[in-house]
Structure formats: structure tokens, C-alpha cells
Design a protein around this motif. Structure first.
Motif, PDB file in Angstrom:
ATOM      1  N   ILE A  73       0.852  -1.189   0.000  1.00  7.81           N
ATOM      2  CA  ILE A  73       0.000   0.000   0.000  1.00  7.81           C
ATOM      3  C   ILE A  73       0.886   1.236   0.000  1.00  7.81           C
ATOM      4  O   ILE A  73       1.803   1.356   0.816  1.00  7.81           O
ATOM      5  CB  ILE A  73      -0.931   0.013   1.226  1.00  7.81           C
ATOM      6  N   VAL A  79      -6.350   0.039  -7.199  1.00  7.23           N
ATOM      7  CA  VAL A  79      -5.923  -1.342  -6.930  1.00  7.23           C
ATOM      8  C   VAL A  79      -5.444  -1.960  -8.237  1.00  7.23           C
ATOM      9  O   VAL A  79      -6.217  -2.086  -9.188  1.00  7.23           O
ATOM     10  CB  VAL A  79      -7.079  -2.183  -6.345  1.00  7.23           C
ATOM     11  N   CYS A  99     -10.771  -4.067  -4.990  1.00 15.70           N
ATOM     12  CA  CYS A  99     -11.279  -2.698  -4.985  1.00 15.70           C
ATOM     13  C   CYS A  99     -12.691  -2.646  -4.396  1.00 15.70           C
ATOM     14  O   CYS A  99     -12.998  -1.797  -3.554  1.00 15.70           O
ATOM     15  CB  CYS A  99     -11.256  -2.136  -6.404  1.00 15.70           C
ATOM     16  N   ILE A 146      -1.590  -1.121  -4.105  1.00 17.33           N
ATOM     17  CA  ILE A 146      -2.743  -0.297  -3.775  1.00 17.33           C
ATOM     18  C   ILE A 146      -2.210   1.107  -3.531  1.00 17.33           C
ATOM     19  O   ILE A 146      -1.260   1.290  -2.761  1.00 17.33           O
ATOM     20  CB  ILE A 146      -3.473  -0.816  -2.517  1.00 17.33           C
TER      21      ILE A 146
END
Length: 123
Positions: free
Chosen positions: A17, A57, A69, A32
């Protein structure tokens, strides 16, 4: 706020992320990205604000990108009762989904979907 959201998603088991950055696909296929695209406060500043976040995503298949997502879109919904979501020990928010999973990019070997949410909490 989106850095606190990143911490929340990491503790929820999501990986790779990033905030305001999508790594090059040749270096990190599955990723992400949390991008804050707007931030507003009321005319009477009570210390709270509204952060608008786009969640991107990227996965190797369209089905997987859409699934993750959509899962995030549903996870980040405080509902009509405005359930508080504790992002970290110090940050909390009320989350409102704004735009569901929409395809952003489709290239050979990967697909990216995005959704948009609004997070209300500490400024």
C-alpha cells in the motif's frame, strides 16, 4: 488521513500500500495506491475535515483487481449509523463511499480499478 488509512489497511492484512504513489509495474505488479484528491473544512473550523481519497488497486487479473477494490469500497463504509472506524490508536473517521469500482487501466499483464471514498475526522 490517508496515511492513517494506510496503517489501518496494513493491519487488516492488505499489502503493498502506497500513499500518493503507484510504483512502476515492472518493480511492483500488485499494489494499492491511496491518493488524497481534495480536502475541505467547514467555514467554522471545529478541528475536523473531510478528505476525499481515491483508492487504486492494481492486480494481475481484472477479476482480482475488481474484487479487492470492491472489498475496500465496502469495508470503508460507516453506514447510515455513521459507525466510527478506528484507523489507528489516535485517528478515527466516519467513512462514506462515493464511487464504486471503475476500471482505470488495462494493459498486458495487469488491470487497475479505482474507487472513491470520503473520510471525515480530525483535520
Amino acid at each position: 488521513m490517508h496515511y492513517a488509512l494506510r496503517d489501518y489497511l496494513l493491519t487488516s492484512g492488505y499489502t503493498n500500500i502506497y500513499c500518493d504513489f503507484m510504483p512502476d509495474v515492472s518493480k511492483q505488479l500488485e499494489a494499492i495506491n491511496l491518493s488524497k484528491w481534495d480536502h475541505t473544512v467547514a467555514d467554522i473550523n471545529d478541528g475536523s475535515g473531510l478528505a476525499y481519497i481515491q483508492i487504486q488497486v492494481r492486480r494481475s487479473t481484472a477479476q482480482e483487481a475488481y474484487r479487492v477494490c470492491s472489498e475496500l469500497f465496502q469495508k470503508l463504509d460507516s453506514g447510515t449509523e455513521e459507525r466510527i472506524i478506528n484507523l489507528t490508536d489516535e485517528k478515527f473517521c466516519v467513512a462514506r463511499p462515493r464511487r464504486g469500482a471503475i476500471i482505470l487501466e488495462r494493459e498486458g499483464g495487469y488491470t487497475t480499478y479505482y474507487c472513491e471514498i470520503a473520510l471525515w475526522g480530525d483535520n
